[in-house]
Design a protein around this motif. Sequence first.
Motif, PDB file in Angstrom:
ATOM      1  N   SER A 176      -6.557 -10.613   0.446  1.00 20.12           N
ATOM      2  CA  SER A 176      -5.513 -11.041  -0.492  1.00 20.12           C
ATOM      3  C   SER A 176      -6.082 -11.952  -1.564  1.00 20.12           C
ATOM      4  O   SER A 176      -5.713 -11.851  -2.742  1.00 20.12           O
ATOM      5  CB  SER A 176      -4.396 -11.756   0.276  1.00 20.12           C
ATOM      6  N   THR A 188      -7.185  -2.980  -5.154  1.00 16.38           N
ATOM      7  CA  THR A 188      -6.060  -3.446  -5.969  1.00 16.38           C
ATOM      8  C   THR A 188      -5.244  -2.283  -6.515  1.00 16.38           C
ATOM      9  O   THR A 188      -4.009  -2.288  -6.474  1.00 16.38           O
ATOM     10  CB  THR A 188      -6.588  -4.306  -7.132  1.00 16.38           C
ATOM     11  N   THR A 192      -1.833  -2.081  -3.954  1.00 16.19           N
ATOM     12  CA  THR A 192      -0.910  -3.069  -4.526  1.00 16.19           C
ATOM     13  C   THR A 192      -0.223  -2.513  -5.763  1.00 16.19           C
ATOM     14  O   THR A 192      -0.595  -1.452  -6.267  1.00 16.19           O
ATOM     15  CB  THR A 192      -1.666  -4.361  -4.902  1.00 16.19           C
ATOM     16  N   HIS A 199       0.061  -9.588  -8.028  1.00 16.09           N
ATOM     17  CA  HIS A 199       0.126  -8.317  -7.331  1.00 16.09           C
ATOM     18  C   HIS A 199       0.755  -8.521  -5.955  1.00 16.09           C
ATOM     19  O   HIS A 199       0.741  -9.632  -5.411  1.00 16.09           O
ATOM     20  CB  HIS A 199      -1.273  -7.709  -7.141  1.00 16.09           C
ATOM     21  N   THR A 200       1.328  -7.442  -5.427  1.00 10.76           N
ATOM     22  CA  THR A 200       1.778  -7.487  -4.036  1.00 10.76           C
ATOM     23  C   THR A 200       0.559  -7.582  -3.124  1.00 10.76           C
ATOM     24  O   THR A 200      -0.571  -7.312  -3.526  1.00 10.76           O
ATOM     25  CB  THR A 200       2.589  -6.227  -3.692  1.00 10.76           C
ATOM     26  N   PRO A 202      -2.246  -6.727  -0.364  1.00 14.51           N
ATOM     27  CA  PRO A 202      -2.889  -5.461   0.008  1.00 14.51           C
ATOM     28  C   PRO A 202      -2.596  -5.050   1.440  1.00 14.51           C
ATOM     29  O   PRO A 202      -2.588  -3.854   1.746  1.00 14.51           O
ATOM     30  CB  PRO A 202      -4.376  -5.771  -0.195  1.00 14.51           C
ATOM     31  N   MET A 246       5.615  -5.104  -0.075  1.00 12.87           N
ATOM     32  CA  MET A 246       4.417  -4.312   0.193  1.00 12.87           C
ATOM     33  C   MET A 246       4.655  -2.873  -0.248  1.00 12.87           C
ATOM     34  O   MET A 246       5.792  -2.378  -0.211  1.00 12.87           O
ATOM     35  CB  MET A 246       4.079  -4.308   1.690  1.00 12.87           C
ATOM     36  N   ALA A 250       0.084   0.164   1.556  1.00 12.87           N
ATOM     37  CA  ALA A 250      -0.359  -1.077   2.190  1.00 12.87           C
ATOM     38  C   ALA A 250       0.160  -1.180   3.618  1.00 12.87           C
ATOM     39  O   ALA A 250      -0.565  -1.625   4.525  1.00 12.87           O
ATOM     40  CB  ALA A 250       0.111  -2.272   1.367  1.00 12.87           C
TER      41      ALA A 250
END
Length: 851
Positions: A176, A188, A192, A199-200, A202, A246, A250
Amino acid sequence: MPGDAEETRPPTQGAAPGDARRPDDTTGETMRRTEHVQDALQEQPEVQPAQQARLPHPSSSGPAPDVEVVEPPIPDRVRRPADGVRLAAALLLLLLGLMVADLAAGTRGAVEQDLTDVTSGLPRLLLTLLGWLSGIGVLLLPIAVGADLLVRRRPMQLIQALGAAVVAGVLVIVLSLLVQSGNGGFITGVLTRPTPAGHTGPLDIVIVSMVALLTVADISGRKWISPIATGVVVATLVTTLLSGAMTLAALTCSLLVGWIVGLTSRLVFGVSSTRPPGTEVAAVLVSCGIPLARLELIDGNDAGDRRYLGVTPDGPLDVHVIDRDTFGLASGRRLLRVLRLRSGFTRPPALTLKSEIEHRTLMGLALHDAGIRAPKPVAVSEVGPFSAVIAYVQPEGTPVAELTGGLDRAQLEAIWHMAGTLQRRRIAHRQLGPSTVLLDDAGGVALGRLGSGDVAADDISLRIDLAQLLTTVALAVGPERTVASAVAALGEDAVLRAVPVLQPVALSPDTRAALRAAKSVIGELRERLVALRPQAEPVEPVELRRISIKGVLTIVMGGVAGYLLLTQLAQVDIGKVVTTADWRWAVLLVLFAAATFAGASIALAGAVQIHLRFVRTYMTQLAVAFSGLVAPAAVGNIALNTRYLQTSGLSPTLAGASVGVAQVAQFCSYFVLLVISGVLAGTGPAVSFSPSPVLVAAILAVVILAIGLLAVPRVRAILTDQVLPQIRAALPQVLAVLQHPKKLAQLLGGALMLDMSFVGALVCATRAFGGEAPVAAIAVVYFAGAIVGSAVPTPGGLGGIEAAMSFGLISIGIDSGTAVSSVLLYRLATYWLPIPFGWLSLNRLQKVGAI
């Protein structure tokens, strides 16, 4: 283990050997499935009835009375082979999942949205319950798992489970941080999606840590923990997906990464052993009526079994204990063999201990009923919930591999009599190697193990057994005596059935090991067998492999090439390709594509002395294009052209030589045009050619490597045995063509026309989209792509040619969109368009008897 109700379940009580009336007789239950061996249990037992006094059923912890057990202490922790298989499968799934997620970004988002829509449409009450189950379960589940492990007296396993969860959490945190700092790279973009804050994540730290903990805790089979844990994980996945925290990729990778961390921990530190000690094994055997006096461990890993020597007043017993910890060893090897060989050539592995023990019992009693001396089961039983035991009376004898004086006539007759019995009873043994076939002092023959075969076996399995036995005997007495004795005992027709499957891949491991010291045996044996009927048509070997090295390379290289091609295709609008192509260049491209088949037809006609009808020859080349879908291009080319020349009046030898001459001419044309185009492409305004130092070094490296390979005896043997005979066979035909200028002109002209037409087709494809690269540079790209296509073992070089040519066109200054569009149009005209015409030509040629 103490405290574990599932692991202290009392063993199933067996029956005394020979007592077929008892309803709990495991052996009897197994054999009642096969009618022709029912009477085996009614025969006189090896252990006398007077000595089969019933003893009280022992508990799982109580030793058998008056039995001396000799074995080292059972280790507290073991590494299960099945965990290694699961880890490999998890890593493969993770890799494939990342590749699919990268390639199908749009599809990935659509699927994610569809799943979100479906799950968000669930009743609000159900969604609320899922949220509670996830929130409360995440807190209470680790506590419940820990309490269960402590109750089962497994504190070390609890520590390792918590350690795996911590390691999994640290891995997620590190990943992360990399993503949030902009250093996530490939991860990424795949796992994500952008958010206002960055970003959300991973991976989901809760899911990864929880799955790792549950994997190490080994909750499978726990009646109340397993379903609750499954519900908590599913609820967490659904609520996390609905929250948008997520991506679907992910969450999927979180499950796999957690599983991978847990399995890795199990392999590194081991798991608690569930193997029963020898005292429990002895107790179970005594309860089955075996008057056991001593039980000694002689092999802790005999193909996955623990093997004991049992001593009774009536003689020794061979005792095999199959444990869950080691059960995967033999089954894993058998699974690899099933994957490697085509169906029907090997028995699939047993999936449970019960099925494995039933199969061994069935095989033992089937061989005994057939009158073949082999290990005879006299006691079969479970030993707790995770193990089973089977005891055999082992036949006496010396393995063929240990005999030094060869085999006499009586011994050979005994071996072939046994082979005939197995064939008539349709019993496939599958392991008739030098260490399995036993001979005693009286000239009798026996089998040292039951093998992994079947009753009611199919024809191919029986032929493999015969080929195996022929090889085993040939290793002892030589191919000449082997063939003579086998034919005298079984008949010529029966023995010749083994020729198509006489291949190393069909033999047992000990036979293949023996052949390494006697490499010529199998070749000489095949020659002796074929010489029995020299006038018959050559017998082609049966293709036994389902997966070979070439097949693996095909999959791997095709996947890599496909990945490269799809990456390029992502930059292309197919609709734009169709609408923006200049149709005039496209028509010219099709004409050049048609000219390639004309060139191949002219070259083939120039390689033979007889007259070939142009239309039929042209149709044959079209048929070759169709055959490239199911076979490598070179194989389909040679096979169809050779067959066509044979039906045109040439002998098989001359037809093969003529096709070889045409291939040589095409190679010469290819090489000459490659050199010319390379020189022209590298010529500057001063009309001078300065080769790249890297190119010169590469050529020197290739030359040095070729010279070095010639110093290897095996390479020289291949050249002497395979390459030179073909050159000698083609040489007379080459000399004959050189004596006729017209034929020589046809041969070389057709070969040049073939390659030049391909170059012209690629030039037209680039011009159709506005590409203005020099013709010589495009020619170099074509030849480079053709080299890659011949190296990639996919039909027609699919994937490899497209990727290589696209890269080549980009390298000479054409933009990526135009390059990929040009290659697609070129392949459409030269590869895909001729296929339906090739199918029609193949059917027509077959109807008129031209091939």
